[in-house]
Design a protein around this motif. Structure first.
Motif, mmCIF file in Angstrom:
data_model
loop_
_atom_site.group_PDB
_atom_site.id
_atom_site.type_symbol
_atom_site.label_atom_id
_atom_site.label_comp_id
_atom_site.label_asym_id
_atom_site.label_seq_id
_atom_site.Cartn_x
_atom_site.Cartn_y
_atom_site.Cartn_z
ATOM 1 N N ALA A 237 0.855 -1.289 0.099
ATOM 2 C CA ALA A 237 0.127 -0.134 0.164
ATOM 3 C C ALA A 237 0.910 1.314 0.007
ATOM 4 O O ALA A 237 1.859 1.391 0.412
ATOM 5 C CB ALA A 237 -1.010 0.063 1.434
ATOM 6 N N GLY A 238 0.161 2.468 -0.551
ATOM 7 C CA GLY A 238 1.023 3.658 -0.154
ATOM 8 C C GLY A 238 -0.015 4.892 -0.265
ATOM 9 O O GLY A 238 -1.225 4.730 -0.924
ATOM 10 N N ALA A 239 0.588 6.090 -0.026
ATOM 11 C CA ALA A 239 -0.333 7.043 0.100
ATOM 12 C C ALA A 239 0.124 8.086 -1.063
ATOM 13 O O ALA A 239 1.281 8.688 -0.732
ATOM 14 C CB ALA A 239 -0.107 7.831 1.491
ATOM 15 N N GLY A 240 -0.577 8.192 -2.164
ATOM 16 C CA GLY A 240 -0.317 9.162 -3.094
ATOM 17 C C GLY A 240 1.110 8.813 -3.981
ATOM 18 O O GLY A 240 1.748 9.726 -4.453
ATOM 19 N N LEU A 241 1.363 7.428 -3.960
ATOM 20 C CA LEU A 241 2.635 7.255 -4.814
ATOM 21 C C LEU A 241 2.483 7.404 -6.207
ATOM 22 O O LEU A 241 1.238 6.932 -6.680
ATOM 23 C CB LEU A 241 3.083 5.704 -4.342
ATOM 24 C CG LEU A 241 3.411 5.470 -2.767
ATOM 25 C CD1 LEU A 241 3.720 3.745 -2.804
ATOM 26 C CD2 LEU A 241 4.119 6.242 -2.215
ATOM 27 N N THR A 242 3.589 7.670 -6.884
ATOM 28 C CA THR A 242 3.742 7.814 -8.273
ATOM 29 C C THR A 242 3.690 6.298 -8.812
ATOM 30 O O THR A 242 3.935 5.051 -7.928
ATOM 31 C CB THR A 242 4.636 8.630 -8.676
ATOM 32 O OG1 THR A 242 6.026 7.651 -8.544
ATOM 33 C CG2 THR A 242 4.771 9.902 -8.146
ATOM 34 N N ASN A 243 3.378 6.039 -10.052
ATOM 35 C CA ASN A 243 3.568 4.727 -10.717
ATOM 36 C C ASN A 243 4.747 4.062 -10.619
ATOM 37 O O ASN A 243 4.984 2.840 -10.217
ATOM 38 C CB ASN A 243 3.010 4.761 -12.369
ATOM 39 C CG ASN A 243 1.554 4.906 -12.445
ATOM 40 O OD1 ASN A 243 0.866 4.614 -11.628
ATOM 41 N ND2 ASN A 243 1.290 5.461 -13.492
ATOM 42 N N SER A 244 5.765 4.643 -10.944
ATOM 43 C CA SER A 244 7.265 4.205 -10.487
ATOM 44 C C SER A 244 7.623 4.003 -9.174
ATOM 45 O O SER A 244 8.140 2.938 -8.941
ATOM 46 C CB SER A 244 8.197 5.357 -10.953
ATOM 47 O OG SER A 244 8.118 6.528 -10.112
ATOM 48 N N GLN A 245 6.881 4.624 -8.110
ATOM 49 C CA GLN A 245 6.928 4.380 -6.676
ATOM 50 C C GLN A 245 6.284 3.087 -6.196
ATOM 51 O O GLN A 245 6.794 2.235 -5.582
ATOM 52 C CB GLN A 245 6.956 5.434 -5.791
ATOM 53 C CG GLN A 245 7.556 6.748 -5.857
ATOM 54 C CD GLN A 245 6.839 8.005 -5.125
ATOM 55 O OE1 GLN A 245 5.661 8.090 -5.347
ATOM 56 N NE2 GLN A 245 7.908 8.884 -4.416
ATOM 57 N N GLN A 246 5.160 2.941 -6.977
ATOM 58 C CA GLN A 246 4.500 1.722 -6.671
ATOM 59 C C GLN A 246 5.187 0.743 -7.131
ATOM 60 O O GLN A 246 5.243 -0.909 -6.496
ATOM 61 C CB GLN A 246 3.000 1.757 -7.402
ATOM 62 C CG GLN A 246 2.235 2.747 -6.924
ATOM 63 C CD GLN A 246 0.827 3.053 -7.488
ATOM 64 O OE1 GLN A 246 0.190 1.978 -8.001
ATOM 65 N NE2 GLN A 246 0.160 4.187 -7.590
ATOM 66 N N LYS A 247 5.662 0.631 -8.407
ATOM 67 C CA LYS A 247 6.504 -0.178 -9.049
ATOM 68 C C LYS A 247 7.807 -0.794 -8.046
ATOM 69 O O LYS A 247 7.994 -1.955 -8.049
ATOM 70 C CB LYS A 247 6.837 -0.127 -10.403
ATOM 71 C CG LYS A 247 5.438 -0.044 -11.369
ATOM 72 C CD LYS A 247 6.062 0.295 -12.727
ATOM 73 C CE LYS A 247 4.801 0.385 -13.680
ATOM 74 N NZ LYS A 247 5.076 0.892 -15.194
ATOM 75 N N GLU A 248 8.484 0.329 -7.638
ATOM 76 C CA GLU A 248 9.577 0.001 -6.939
ATOM 77 C C GLU A 248 9.365 -0.705 -5.550
ATOM 78 O O GLU A 248 9.969 -1.825 -5.278
ATOM 79 C CB GLU A 248 10.318 1.307 -6.787
ATOM 80 C CG GLU A 248 11.085 1.882 -7.671
ATOM 81 C CD GLU A 248 11.364 3.376 -7.653
ATOM 82 O OE1 GLU A 248 11.420 3.629 -6.484
ATOM 83 O OE2 GLU A 248 11.838 4.143 -8.556
ATOM 84 N N TRP A 249 8.173 -0.364 -4.940
ATOM 85 C CA TRP A 249 7.692 -1.089 -3.896
ATOM 86 C C TRP A 249 7.264 -2.288 -4.103
ATOM 87 O O TRP A 249 7.607 -3.286 -3.297
ATOM 88 C CB TRP A 249 6.793 -0.125 -3.163
ATOM 89 C CG TRP A 249 6.034 -0.612 -1.738
ATOM 90 C CD1 TRP A 249 4.918 -0.463 -1.397
ATOM 91 C CD2 TRP A 249 6.825 -1.074 -0.681
ATOM 92 N NE1 TRP A 249 4.677 -0.986 0.029
ATOM 93 C CE2 TRP A 249 5.866 -1.378 0.548
ATOM 94 C CE3 TRP A 249 8.110 -1.666 -0.477
ATOM 95 C CZ2 TRP A 249 6.277 -2.018 1.467
ATOM 96 C CZ3 TRP A 249 8.549 -2.151 0.782
ATOM 97 C CH2 TRP A 249 7.542 -2.431 1.782
#
Length: 287
Positions: A237-249
């Motif tokens: 999960a994430g709060a307002g993450l960009t697509n790239s941040q989501q993919k990295e996580w």
């Protein structure tokens, strides 16, 4: 008996997914500068985080009695004999206790489940309730299963900024200032009842993410050692993450748990108001 499943937007269930699965969702109120919006209804995730980042006064609230019971009446009018309602944990909001009070007017046709969960673990509970309903389980049977399994879950959440914890009164301004100077990233945990402090990580969010992964691995080795790991679900999960941040996580989690079922969902407004943008989380449950 034909049993419907209903939840709130704290589960992370989107309109599209809910419609596809036949699950009813009530939208949690978000109050921005004294104007009420409804999460995933008349305010988008992007609009919410834009308002949050612009230092506007934002609070969240529980759904009104009228909104809750109007949806219950609609569900029963749609041809269901009964329904189960899975709100966010009673330890995090009064909405669960309030709903139990409203349900007394429905002669057992509405069953409120206190599953002690939120976000990605709550999402899995909703899916489990749907599976049970489709298999013919009654509302009371679903309640028994979900409440017995409630604490077989774990959530960790790393906060990127201390500003919103300060605003919410969870830390003092002095502690926030010191933490910012030292580049501390608090790691919070939700183990059913409430949001608690777990640890602090110094430096980048990557270090905090690695510490959360170690915490989950420890839970799996110790606390959940007797669980059937084939039933393990991991929610990112994430709060307002960009697509790239989501993919990295997600990439980090797939590397740490190569055999697990892992899916990403945004954190709800009710959580993000307290964490601020950039927070990342991980939750595990068994279904």
């Amino acid at each position: 008996m034909k049993t419907a499943v209903m939840t709130d937007t704290n589960s992370g269930l989107t309109k599209e997914t809910a419609r596809e699965l036949g699950i009813y969702v009530i939208h949690m109120p978000v109050i921005i500068e004294e104007k009420t919006f409804y999460e995933n209804d008349n305010i988008t995730e992007a609009e919410f985080f834009q308002a949050l980042s612009s230092d506007k006064c934002i609070t969240t609230s529980q759904p009104s009695p009228g909104d809750v019971m109007d949806l219950w009446n609609q569900i029963l009018d749609d041809g269901y004999d009964e329904l189960v309602y899975i709100p966010m944990s009673s330890g995090l909001s009064n909405s669960c206790a309030a709903a139990m009070g409203y349900a007394q007017e429905y002669d057992g046709k509405v069953v409120v489940i206190d599953n002690h969960r939120i976000s990605v673990t709550m999402y899995e509970s909703v899916l489990q309730a749907r599976e049970l309903a489709l298999s013919g389980a009654s509302a009371q049977e679903i309640k028994t299963v979900l409440e017995a399994d409630a604490y077989n879950s774990s959530i960790y959440l790393a906060v990127n900024t201390l500003e919103y914890l300060k605003k919410g009164g969870r830390i003092t301004p002095a502690a926030a200032l010191i933490g910012t100077i030292l580049s501390l990233k608090p790691i919070l945990t939700i183990q059913g009842e409430k949001l608690d402090s777990y640890a602090k990580s110094r430096g980048s969010m990557k270090k905090a993410e690695e510490k959360m992964i170690l915490a989950i691995q420890s839970d799996l080795r110790n606390r959940f050692a007797s669980q059937d790991m084939s039933r393990l679900h991991i929610g990112a999960a994430g709060a307002g993450l960009t697509n790239s941040q989501q993919k990295e996580w997600l990439a980090l989690l797939h590397a740490a748990f190569p055999d697990a079922d892992i899916a990403y969902q945004p954190l709800s407004a009710s959580i993000s108001v307290h964490t601020g943008p950039g927070a990342v989380g991980i939750g595990i449950s068994f279904r």
